[in-house]
Each structure stands twice: as structure tokens, then as C-alpha cells.
Design a protein around this motif. Structure first.
Motif, PDB file in Angstrom:
ATOM      1  N   VAL A  53       0.854  -1.182   0.000  1.00 57.89           N
ATOM      2  CA  VAL A  53       0.000   0.000   0.000  1.00 57.89           C
ATOM      3  C   VAL A  53       0.889   1.229   0.000  1.00 57.89           C
ATOM      4  O   VAL A  53       2.027   1.183   0.480  1.00 57.89           O
ATOM      5  CB  VAL A  53      -0.938  -0.004   1.238  1.00 57.89           C
ATOM      6  CG1 VAL A  53      -0.138   0.141   2.527  1.00 57.89           C
ATOM      7  CG2 VAL A  53      -1.999   1.085   1.142  1.00 57.89           C
ATOM      8  N   VAL A  54       0.414   2.322  -0.560  1.00 53.41           N
ATOM      9  CA  VAL A  54       1.200   3.558  -0.578  1.00 53.41           C
ATOM     10  C   VAL A  54       1.150   4.219   0.797  1.00 53.41           C
ATOM     11  O   VAL A  54       0.348   3.875   1.649  1.00 53.41           O
ATOM     12  CB  VAL A  54       0.670   4.533  -1.652  1.00 53.41           C
ATOM     13  CG1 VAL A  54       0.685   3.891  -3.030  1.00 53.41           C
ATOM     14  CG2 VAL A  54      -0.741   5.021  -1.309  1.00 53.41           C
ATOM     15  N   GLY A  55       2.035   5.213   0.992  1.00 47.47           N
ATOM     16  CA  GLY A  55       1.953   6.011   2.204  1.00 47.47           C
ATOM     17  C   GLY A  55       3.237   6.157   2.977  1.00 47.47           C
ATOM     18  O   GLY A  55       3.402   7.112   3.727  1.00 47.47           O
ATOM     19  N   GLY A 248      -8.263   9.781   9.337  1.00 47.21           N
ATOM     20  CA  GLY A 248      -6.892   9.267   9.327  1.00 47.21           C
ATOM     21  C   GLY A 248      -6.051   9.913   8.254  1.00 47.21           C
ATOM     22  O   GLY A 248      -6.490  10.140   7.128  1.00 47.21           O
ATOM     23  N   CYS A 249      -4.802  10.192   8.587  1.00 39.98           N
ATOM     24  CA  CYS A 249      -3.918  10.906   7.661  1.00 39.98           C
ATOM     25  C   CYS A 249      -3.492  10.047   6.472  1.00 39.98           C
ATOM     26  O   CYS A 249      -3.003  10.580   5.473  1.00 39.98           O
ATOM     27  CB  CYS A 249      -2.694  11.426   8.411  1.00 39.98           C
ATOM     28  SG  CYS A 249      -3.067  12.871   9.442  1.00 39.98           S
ATOM     29  N   HIS A 250      -3.681   8.735   6.554  1.00 40.73           N
ATOM     30  CA  HIS A 250      -3.342   7.885   5.420  1.00 40.73           C
ATOM     31  C   HIS A 250      -4.230   8.184   4.211  1.00 40.73           C
ATOM     32  O   HIS A 250      -3.897   7.809   3.077  1.00 40.73           O
ATOM     33  CB  HIS A 250      -3.454   6.410   5.810  1.00 40.73           C
ATOM     34  CG  HIS A 250      -2.867   5.485   4.803  1.00 40.73           C
ATOM     35  ND1 HIS A 250      -3.584   4.492   4.181  1.00 40.73           N
ATOM     36  CD2 HIS A 250      -1.613   5.418   4.275  1.00 40.73           C
ATOM     37  CE1 HIS A 250      -2.810   3.849   3.327  1.00 40.73           C
ATOM     38  NE2 HIS A 250      -1.612   4.383   3.367  1.00 40.73           N
ATOM     39  N   LEU A 251      -5.334   8.871   4.442  1.00 36.83           N
ATOM     40  CA  LEU A 251      -6.187   9.269   3.322  1.00 36.83           C
ATOM     41  C   LEU A 251      -5.452  10.192   2.356  1.00 36.83           C
ATOM     42  O   LEU A 251      -5.788  10.228   1.164  1.00 36.83           O
ATOM     43  CB  LEU A 251      -7.460   9.949   3.839  1.00 36.83           C
ATOM     44  CG  LEU A 251      -8.439   9.054   4.605  1.00 36.83           C
ATOM     45  CD1 LEU A 251      -9.578   9.893   5.176  1.00 36.83           C
ATOM     46  CD2 LEU A 251      -8.975   7.940   3.711  1.00 36.83           C
ATOM     47  N   LEU A 252      -4.462  10.934   2.848  1.00 43.11           N
ATOM     48  CA  LEU A 252      -3.747  11.861   1.969  1.00 43.11           C
ATOM     49  C   LEU A 252      -2.914  11.130   0.912  1.00 43.11           C
ATOM     50  O   LEU A 252      -3.085  11.402  -0.283  1.00 43.11           O
ATOM     51  CB  LEU A 252      -2.880  12.822   2.787  1.00 43.11           C
ATOM     52  CG  LEU A 252      -2.019  13.803   1.981  1.00 43.11           C
ATOM     53  CD1 LEU A 252      -2.877  14.623   1.023  1.00 43.11           C
ATOM     54  CD2 LEU A 252      -1.219  14.713   2.901  1.00 43.11           C
ATOM     55  N   LEU A 254      -3.261   8.144  -0.153  1.00 42.78           N
ATOM     56  CA  LEU A 254      -4.202   7.415  -1.009  1.00 42.78           C
ATOM     57  C   LEU A 254      -4.794   8.345  -2.064  1.00 42.78           C
ATOM     58  O   LEU A 254      -4.910   7.983  -3.243  1.00 42.78           O
ATOM     59  CB  LEU A 254      -5.319   6.801  -0.168  1.00 42.78           C
ATOM     60  CG  LEU A 254      -4.939   5.618   0.731  1.00 42.78           C
ATOM     61  CD1 LEU A 254      -6.132   5.191   1.571  1.00 42.78           C
ATOM     62  CD2 LEU A 254      -4.417   4.451  -0.096  1.00 42.78           C
ATOM     63  N   ALA A 255      -5.144   9.571  -1.648  1.00 43.70           N
ATOM     64  CA  ALA A 255      -5.704  10.543  -2.591  1.00 43.70           C
ATOM     65  C   ALA A 255      -4.659  10.992  -3.597  1.00 43.70           C
ATOM     66  O   ALA A 255      -4.961  11.191  -4.786  1.00 43.70           O
ATOM     67  CB  ALA A 255      -6.266  11.743  -1.826  1.00 43.70           C
ATOM     68  N   MET A 256      -3.411  11.143  -3.165  1.00 44.00           N
ATOM     69  CA  MET A 256      -2.350  11.578  -4.070  1.00 44.00           C
ATOM     70  C   MET A 256      -2.017  10.495  -5.100  1.00 44.00           C
ATOM     71  O   MET A 256      -1.605  10.806  -6.225  1.00 44.00           O
ATOM     72  CB  MET A 256      -1.094  11.934  -3.262  1.00 44.00           C
ATOM     73  CG  MET A 256      -1.267  13.147  -2.360  1.00 44.00           C
ATOM     74  SD  MET A 256       0.147  13.408  -1.255  1.00 44.00           S
ATOM     75  CE  MET A 256       1.420  13.859  -2.427  1.00 44.00           C
ATOM     76  N   ALA A 257      -2.172   9.235  -4.728  1.00 44.58           N
ATOM     77  CA  ALA A 257      -1.868   8.141  -5.651  1.00 44.58           C
ATOM     78  C   ALA A 257      -2.958   7.944  -6.696  1.00 44.58           C
ATOM     79  O   ALA A 257      -2.691   7.463  -7.803  1.00 44.58           O
ATOM     80  CB  ALA A 257      -1.664   6.843  -4.866  1.00 44.58           C
TER      81      ALA A 257
END
Length: 484
Positions: A53-55, A248-252, A254-257
């Protein structure tokens, strides 16, 4: 045909080489920001990440008590790139809710009240040292001698004499043996001997800018606990001093990818990078190969040093890759009933033992369940990593019960994260050992042939999530300039 198809799935079997303008290694904030900026300018990019997963170090664990950010999470008012990305991708910023309850200390098997420490029999410090709480000694004394005014002063050769350990600095300044002993328990960075004072001051100077950004509100320079976590709730331009991302900050990442589509490839562990003056090639553990006019490495140097790099000898960045250390933190996230109401001891506390720090987070009600964390940094983080997760969690809970018997039966585990044990990160953040600012930090961002460097560990003027975003932007701009 079936045999041939099966062979392509075997590790180490060479596959057809895929070409792009830029191959980016690492799909954290820096790699993804660089990729998006390059795509906007018409470059073809491929982003490789060893994780599924990205991040990178932006990671959210979803628990029964809601999402918990176990990595990067705090977004300051001065984080212009991060805030812009959140607005652009429709992510909601919310005030951070991490107000820590009153701190005390457990030192040499005694509970210490910070307010009475100056006259405590265990206090053998001298002069003004005596008034500094035990577990604040490192950060307070490091800050006392900070001469930096601008956020990039730490790289100015005129401050080169301070590229030493905190222990060396405190000895030069004539501090007592106990003050130095206490400073070792709370030194910023990796430790009192392992971190350059200039690296400590870079963080402090940049943090001071963030705290006062956009406001005249003065922060309390004499808080009773180390390692930050101070938060003010005054609203400036719609933001409190520190924000998080709702959900959650992991949404960022995910949105950038998302806009990059299939240009982002996960489960791609890079094992070999081949460099020349005109192109670079990347080989992954599964045998896949990617060739680009340019390469961006956006993974920590602790990880990159495990990758074989072939080509002409590298500039000073080669030394950085081989030797630059990485700080670590391990945290156990808890829900607790307020046992401090029963034993009368400080809700939050620091120790000189293997527990590190216990942070009790105000629920703004007084009674009822509270969030809490056991936080380990520096030497205690290194020691807990050796135990492994299966042994670490019960050990920490037993140590808490030993120090605070009233906690028995009142502690529930939400999740645990040890970044030093993560083989794809091997730590949680940028650091430099004494002498490394002078030996390579000022020049380590020079490209190695066609390979450029990004990531929080390549910070210059920023820190935290913003430094990751800034570094990706810098690497993208470097490549745009070379390609023009």
C-alpha cells in the motif's frame, strides 16, 4: 507456454524492461508529490513501492475505537503544501485532540513532583540546573544554547563548531555530572551521544516557527514534558496550531496516488539500481526492470543502503546513504480508565527505565475512558525493538502495572507500532550523527548521476510531513531543469 508464464513469476527472473521518463522509488508523500508534479508537466513516471500500500510512514490503523494514526499525523499551520493538498483532494482538517494531562517523573525508584524537584534529596544538580524537571533536562539545555535564528542556519558553516554531541556541548558549558546524566534520558533525536546538536537545533528552530505561524500567541517555553505535543486551540485562518485529517492521515497519500493510476506499482522491492550519465535502470526482487531518463530515490537511506547501486562513484550522498542514522519511536496505543484518580500519582509520566513515557490524554471530562500512549524513543526504543512485537506489548503492560499497580485491569490495547522493526522503514525520522553536518549534510542532495533524492530525511528548511512534500517538489524541479 504454461512453463514460460510460470517462470516470469519467479523471484530473480528477468522480465521485459519497462521505460519511462522518471522512475520513482518510494510511494510516500515525497515520491507521490514528485510524481504528480512531473505528470502535470508531461513526464511519464513509474512509482515503485515495496509495501502493499502507498503512504510510507503515513499510516493509519483502524481499531475498534476508530482510526489511529501511528505515523505522520500532525499538520502545523505552516505546512502550506500539506494543507493545500488536503484542500485539493477534499480532505477535512480537524483540530488535533492530544492534550496531555499533568506530567511527573519516576526516577531512581522515586516518584518526582516537578514542582518540588528543586529541593528533592535526589537532586544533585548545580545552580539553575536544579529547577529543571528531570526528564526535561535534555531538551531544556539543548534549547538554552541554540544560536540559530533562521530555519536554514543549521547548514551555515559559521555554526560548524556545534556539529558535536549534546554530551560534548554540555561538558564544554560546564554542566554537572547529574545534569548530563538526566539529559541523556531526554535528549532530542536518537540520543545524547548519537545526534548532532545542529540536527537538534534544526528541529527546534523550525518548530518554533510553526508554533507562532500566523499568530502572536506565545507558547509556554516551560512545559512539563519533553518531545513536543503542545497544542493551542486558538483559531487562525480556520486552523488550530495542529490539525489532523478526519478519518486518518493515510487518506492523503491514497488521494495523491489516485490520479497516477497504474503508474503506481506496489509490492515492488527494489534490489538493484544501475546509474550512468544518461539513464538509470531499476531491478526489483520479482525480476521486473524499469528504465528511466531519471530516478528519484524517496526511501530512507537506511533502506537504500541495502540496495545494490552500480555505476560511477557517488558524490557525498554515497557517504550519507552508507552511514546516516535514523531515529526511531515505538508506541503502544491504549484506552485506560483513569487509574491516577485512585493512586494520586501524575496521570502522565516519564521514567528512567524501560517503559519510556506514559502519556495520558485529556478526554475533557475527567472521568471515564481516556486515550493513552506508552512512548519509547532513543535508547529505550532500540531496546524494545529487540524484543519483537509479540514480547514487547505484554512486557510494556507488565512494566506499567509494576510502576502503577492501580492500572491493573484498567488498560486496554488498541494497537502497537514500532517503526524500527518495520523492514521497509527501519526507523521513524531524519537524524545526523555528530560530525555528519560538516562531512556531508550540506552537499548530500547533489544528484548521483541521474538519481535525485527526496524524503523527510533530506530536509533542509522544513520538518515533518511538510519536509516530505517539499523534498518531492525539489526533486521534481531539479529534473524539470535538467530535462529542459
Amino acid at each position: 507456454m504454461a512453463t514460460s508464464a510460470a517462470l516470469t513469476l519467479l523471484p530473480g527472473v528477468a522480465l521485459a524492461e519497462e521505460k519511462s521518463d522518471v522512475v520513482i522509488i518510494g510511494a510516500g508523500l515525497s515520491g507521490l508529490n514528485a510524481a504528480n508534479l512531473l505528470v502535470e508537466q508531461g513526464f511519464k513516471v513509474i512509482v515503485l513501492d515495496a509495501n502493499n500500500v502507498v503512504g510510507g510512514r503515513v499510516r493509519t490503523h483502524h481499531t475498534a475505537n476508530g482510526p489511529i494514526d501511528v505515523g505522520a499525523s500532525q499538520i502545523g499551520r505552516s505546512y502550506a503544501r500539506v494543507i493545500d493538498a488536503c484542500w485539493r483532494y477534499g480532505l477535512k482538517l480537524i483540530p488535533e485532540d492530544r492534550d496531555l494531562l499533568k506530567f511527573g517523573a519516576h526516577y531512581q525508584n522515586h516518584w518526582i513532583d516537578n514542582a518540588t524537584w528543586a529541593s528533592h534529596p535526589l537532586n544533585r544538580c548545580e545552580g539553575e540546573e536544579r529547577s529543571i524537571p528531570p526528564l526535561m533536562m535534555g531538551s531544556r539545555l539543548a534549547g538554552k544554547y541554540n544560536p540559530l535564528k533562521n530555519i536554514d542556519d543549521w547548514l551555515d558553516p559559521k555554526f560548524s563548531e556545534y556539529d558535536v554531541s549534546l554530551r560534548t556541548l554540555l561538558r564544554q558549558k560546564g554542566h554537572s555530572a547529574q545534569a548530563i546524566e538526566l539529559a541523556a534520558l531526554s535528549a532530542p533525536g536518537i540520543g545524547i551521544d548519537e545526534t548532532s546538536v545542529l540536527r537538534m537545533w534544526q528541529e527546534e528552530t523550525r518548530g518554533a516557527l510553526d508554533r507562532k505561524f500566523g499568530t502572536d500567541v506565545k507558547t509556554d517555553a516551560h512545559k512539563d514534558h519533553p518531545f513536543g505535543e503542545a497544542h493551542t486551540r486558538d483559531i487562525v485562518n480556520g486552523l488550530t496550531s495542529t490539525s489532523n485529517i478526519e478519518g486518518g492521515c493515510h487518506l492523503l497519500p491514497l488521494a495523491m496516488a489516485r490520479p497516477l493510476g497504474d503508474a503506481v506499482r506496489v509490492n515492488k522491492k527494489v534490489v538493484h539500481i544501475e546509474l550512468s550519465s544518461s539513464a538509470g535502470a531499476v531491478t526489483c526482487a520479482d525480476g521486473s526492470r524499469y528504465r528511466g531518463r531519471f530516478i528519484i530515490s524517496a526511501v530512507p537511506f537506511t533502506v537504500l543502503r541495502k540496495v545494490k547501486i552500480s555505476g560511477p562513484p557517488g558524490p557525498s550522498v554515497a557517504q550519507a546513504i552508507a552511514t546516516m542514522p535514523y531515529a526511531n519511536t515505538a508506541r503502544l496505543y491504549l484506552t485506560v480508565d483513569p487509574f491516577w484518580l485512585e493512586d494520586g500519582l501524575p496521570p502522565s509520566f516519564s521514567t528512567d527505565g524501560p517503559l519510556g513515557m506514559f502519556w495520558a490524554i485529556d478526554n475533557h471530562k475527567g472521568t471515564g475512558p481516556h486515550r493513552a500512549m506508552i512512548v519509547l524513543v532513543s535508547a529505550v526504543a532500540r531496546e524494545i525493538t529487540k524484543r519483537g512485537t509479540e514480547q514487547a506489548v505484554p512486557f510494556l503492560l507488565s512494566e506499567l502495572a509494576r510502576l502503577r499497580p492501580a492500572s491493573a485491569g484498567k488498560v486496554r490495547v488498541n494497537t502497537y507500532m514500532d517503526w524500527g522493526a518495520d523492514p521497509l522503514q527501519l526507523g521513524c525520522g531524519f537524524s545526523l550523527a555528530p560530525g555528519q553536518v560538516n562531512s556531508f549534510a550540506r552537499t548530500m542532495l547533489e544528484p548521483w548521476e541521474v538519481m535525485h533524492f527526496a524524503g523527510e530525511h533530506t530536509r533542509r528548511s522544513d520538518f515533518g510531513m511538510e519536509s516530505a512534500m517539499e523534498s518531492g517538489e525539489r526533486a521534481a524541479l531539479e529534473i524539470m531543469a535538467r530535462a529542459a
